[in-house]
Design an enzyme around this catalytic site. Structure first.
Site, mmCIF file in Angstrom:
data_model
loop_
_atom_site.group_PDB
_atom_site.id
_atom_site.type_symbol
_atom_site.label_atom_id
_atom_site.label_comp_id
_atom_site.label_asym_id
_atom_site.label_seq_id
_atom_site.Cartn_x
_atom_site.Cartn_y
_atom_site.Cartn_z
ATOM 1 N N ASP A 187 0.861 -1.181 0.000
ATOM 2 C CA ASP A 187 0.000 0.000 0.000
ATOM 3 C C ASP A 187 0.897 1.232 0.000
ATOM 4 O O ASP A 187 1.649 1.462 0.957
ATOM 5 C CB ASP A 187 -0.916 0.012 1.220
ATOM 6 C CG ASP A 187 -1.764 1.282 1.295
ATOM 7 O OD1 ASP A 187 -2.658 1.439 0.450
ATOM 8 O OD2 ASP A 187 -1.505 2.117 2.184
ATOM 9 N N GLU A 289 -1.231 -1.325 -5.775
ATOM 10 C CA GLU A 289 -2.363 -0.551 -6.259
ATOM 11 C C GLU A 289 -2.092 -0.005 -7.663
ATOM 12 O O GLU A 289 -0.965 0.394 -7.973
ATOM 13 C CB GLU A 289 -2.636 0.628 -5.323
ATOM 14 C CG GLU A 289 -3.056 0.237 -3.927
ATOM 15 C CD GLU A 289 -3.145 1.443 -3.022
ATOM 16 O OE1 GLU A 289 -4.269 1.814 -2.650
ATOM 17 O OE2 GLU A 289 -2.100 2.010 -2.692
ATOM 18 N N ASP A 368 -2.569 1.806 6.998
ATOM 19 C CA ASP A 368 -1.844 1.389 5.798
ATOM 20 C C ASP A 368 -1.630 -0.118 5.762
ATOM 21 O O ASP A 368 -1.685 -0.746 4.688
ATOM 22 C CB ASP A 368 -0.498 2.121 5.732
ATOM 23 C CG ASP A 368 -0.672 3.623 5.611
ATOM 24 O OD1 ASP A 368 -1.702 4.052 5.050
ATOM 25 O OD2 ASP A 368 0.212 4.374 6.072
#
Length: 417
Positions: A187, A289, A368
């Site tokens: 992340d 991501e 996170d």
């Protein structure tokens, strides 16, 4: 392909000749782009043929090697092809209509116009009419082990700290590593560069923020030495004189500031390469991501911090090194990864200032780290990810490469180390 880079050591008249060749390549590219704009149905091969017409019409363009002129036309076509592809895909917003170049910094030869010394291979001679001549190559990498037939392109690049020569060598380097049996979700963030699904967080180095004070000081020094073309020596306003030239002290200050920016960019790249190599070497599957950084930097309060983090550069290196080491890299949509609970799946709304995920089910974790676990779950649930990439899109390093059915590249130019 791999790219080997050397610094050039040459005399001043040779460096001036390189600058003229760069400007000539820019001129050919712009003329090819204008030719495409004025004529319908022009393709890549028509632009290559048009370079011969440019050479006959302009004597200074004829001094440049024919393959170098074709490379400049191919650069124009790469922008045209990207624009046409975006139009076919009907992407939202601007389609990226190709623009004319104003400040080019490189040009390249193909298989002719240059010759390496057969004995030491630490010198290269450019044989076209630009009078660059024989220059010395300074670098730790030895090109002696690669034959001249493997060198597909030679590129000359101008940077703030000097001139460089790059060799594009047609070989594929694969690293065979033992499987680790680990999968990881990443992340990306600003407080930490990334947090993984194991609970580890990597600090954000913030190279630009650390150098910002010095850059501001160099910018003020550069501004003091700037000559306003609208003012005379006495400071009174005069008719604009476009012939006003800047002083040598101005250019010295400009180069000093440019070198500092170059240092920051090299620090960011070196950190991204080393970190991506560690991530790819220690894991068999990396999930991250699929961030649209272009849209994220529109936030006026966070744009500088997002650019300083270098998310896109880190992702590109993870994808390339993952391909090189035979690892699986998966990009997943980032929607609600920071809001959903990894334990029960319930959506817990929280603002950016809330750094801890607290759910009604009793699960408490760093925001996170919880997002990285959600990212990993999304990646493992991606249907058909084996052998291809998320959403069946090519990774950024494979754009323009010829791929086999299993996703391996036949012609891949690596990042320059």
């Amino acid at each position: 392909m791999i790219v080997l880079e050397y610094k050039i050591r040459a005399k001043q008249y040779q460096l001036t000749a390189i600058d003229e060749a760069i400007r000539t390549g820019q001129f050919v590219r712009n003329k090819a782009l204008r030719y495409w704009m004025d004529n319908k149905g022009v393709n890549k091969y028509d632009l290559n043929k048009y370079t011969a017409v440019i050479a006959k019409e302009f004597d200074f363009a004829n001094k440049l090697n024919s393959t170098a002129r074709q490379s400049s036309a191919e650069r124009a076509w790469s922008g045209i092809a990207r624009f046409l592809d975006n139009c076919k895909k009907k992407i939202k917003g601007k389609k990226g209509f190709p623009k004319f170049k104003k400040h080019s910094r490189s040009f390249e030869y193909k298989r002719s116009g240059w010759k390496l010394d057969e004995t030491t291979k630490k010198h290269i001679t450019f044989t076209d009419k630009n009078n660059i001549g024989r220059v010395k190559l300074v670098g730790s990498r030895d090109i002696y082990y690669y034959g001249a037939d493997l060198i597909k392109r030679v590129r000359l690049v101008r940077r703030a700290d000097g001139y460089y020569c790059q060799f594009c060598i047609s070989i594929e380097e694969k690293e065979i590593l033992e499987p680790t049996g680990r999968v990881i979700g990443l992340d990306m963030g600003l407080k930490y560069l990334y947090a993984d699904s194991f609970g580890h967080t990597e600090e954000n180095p913030r190279f630009y923020r650390k150098s910002e004070q010095r850059l501001n000081r160099l910018g003020r020094r550069l501004s003091r030495k700037y000559r306003n073309p609208n003012k005379g020596k006495s400071g009174k306003l005069m008719i604009k004189n476009p012939q006003t030239r800047q002083s040598n002290n101005y250019h010295k200050a400009r180069v000093t500031k440019a070198k500092q920016h170059l240092k920051v960019s090299r620090q960011r790249k070196d950190h991204a390469v080393k970190l991506a190599r560690c991530v790819c070497a220690s894991n068999d599957c990396i999930v991250y991501e699929d961030l649209s950084v272009r849209n994220l930097v529109k936030n006026r309060k966070l744009s500088k911090s997002i650019s300083d983090a270098g998310w896109t550069q880190f992702r590109n290196w993870v994808e390339y090194l993952g391909w090189k080491m035979g690892k699986i890299t998966i990009a997943v949509p980032p929607h609600y990864t920071s809001q959903d609970c990894p334990a029960c799946g319930k959506r817990v709304k929280k603002s950016l200032s809330t750094r801890t995920h607290v759910c009604e089910c009793g699960y408490v974790e760093d925001r996170d780290v919880a997002a990285s676990i959600n990212i990993l779950q999304k990646g493992l649930n991606t249907v058909g990810h084996t052998g291809i990439y998320a959403w069946r899109d090519l990774p950024s390093w494979a754009v323009g490469a010829t791929l086999l059915s299993n996703g391996e590249s036949l012609n891949q130019e690596s990042h320059c180390f």
